[in-house]
Design an enzyme around this catalytic site. Sequence first.
Site, PDB file in Angstrom:
ATOM      1  CB  CYS A  33      16.586  -7.060   1.345  1.00 53.93           C
ATOM      2  SG  CYS A  33      17.435  -8.435   0.541  1.00 53.93           S
ATOM      3  CG  ASP A 445     -12.076   8.045  14.554  1.00 55.17           C
ATOM      4  OD1 ASP A 445     -11.752   9.146  14.411  1.00 55.17           O
ATOM      5  OD2 ASP A 445     -13.223   7.663  14.049  1.00 55.17           O
TER       6      ASP A 445
END
Length: 484
Positions: A33, A445
């Site tokens: 699914c 970062d």
Amino acid sequence: MLDGIAAYRALKSRDNRFDGVFFVGVTSTGVYCRPICPARTPRQENCRFFDTAEGAEKASFRPCLRCRPELAPGNAPVDDTRRVAHLLVDRLQEGWADNGNNLDDIASRFELSSRQLRRVVQQELGVSPIELMQTRRLLLAKQLLTETPLPITEVAFASGYSSLRRFNDAFRSRYRMPPTRLRKQTSTDEQRPDSSDTACLQLSYRPPLHWAGILEFLKARMMADVECLEADVYRRTVRVGAHRGWIAVRHLPVKNVLTVEFARSLTPALPALLSRLRNLFDLSARPDLIAAHLRQDTILRADVRRNPGLRVPGAFDGFELAVRAILGQQITLKAATTLAGRFANAFGEEIQTPFAALSRLSPLPAVIANASVDDIAKLGIISARARCILALARAFESGNLRLDAGANPQNVMEQLVALPGIGPWTAHYIAMRALRWPDAFPTKDIVILKNLGGVTASEADALSQRWRPWRSYAVLHIWGRRPT
């Protein structure tokens, strides 16, 4: 790639931002699914997760007949009904149907016939395109009637009706009452009274909402002359299609809403305006689910407790956000903000507002695409950044690049890093804010590495696996430990 634990958390959330990113095979049924399938969530031990539908089928799972994995974004090249239906909704919010376009015109934008478009929308949303437009128009009209003193005639035209008679007939037919019955006087203790030039609407959210945190984040990154903040009120100039004006957003915690005061010139663009503001303030987030997961990690537990209702501020305009991200590469936040102000002053169109701090509209991609490297560089922006901004603007102007909320993050990030001067950090930052991707993580970062105790990029990436699929929210918690 999501690991099994993170993928199961995403599956339980049923967040449509994960649709098409992964698939789940259920061993007890042999079916695979999409993560948004309406069937009951299976037990974790019965789940296997795959990056692609092909991987699930290779493992002998068959496709679910309810959610139809072949229709997940990025998987059906022609008959992707969910993608087309939801893009249609987005385009309707941008005013396609109210700008003289008929169904054939709209269908041609998707390279479909009007008959195919009717089938796609009926199959995915259970209504016809006309019914879809009618419902959205009437719901907006209902909100305008309930929350503003706009004249009935103005409400009718703002909602997309060509005449007052058509509006009255549609309203009576759907709601079995005249529009005037919903009119009420707005209480002065809930929001500022409307003047002849402005009106107010409300945007609801799931509490809690860390309003102060949102404002602090936006204030540090504001584009001068385009945005301003005063007394906990966020203001900015706005351009939506041909409509120009300004907005002011306040927090009303007693009712769990934001009140949006807007110039009446923006009334015809309200659906698009409200949608953009929901993205900017991350109002559709589930803070309960996100916090419940992140506070399980000892690294983030104190941050989550200290900042209940933290959101990931999005983007009012994807191009504007991307330019701002490029300007922020390898320089301080303060320096980048200064450059952004110069950029807006040089390329943004002038606009008259009641506020001295708001005098420019955000620069358009078309304007930047026609600029030269020298035009941009003379603002103090190095040539490499100037060339990057030009490449971005030209990709936008050609239609090859769109930075819309809900776009496939992997595909868009690949497009971004293919542009000269954009690396993984910038791509993840743009995905986090402009695309509303909840699992972005700019690994290299500097502030993240510092605030995690001086770890390396690879160590930060390893730590972040425990925060999936909500790493974007983890990033905001980490950045917030000290000024960025």
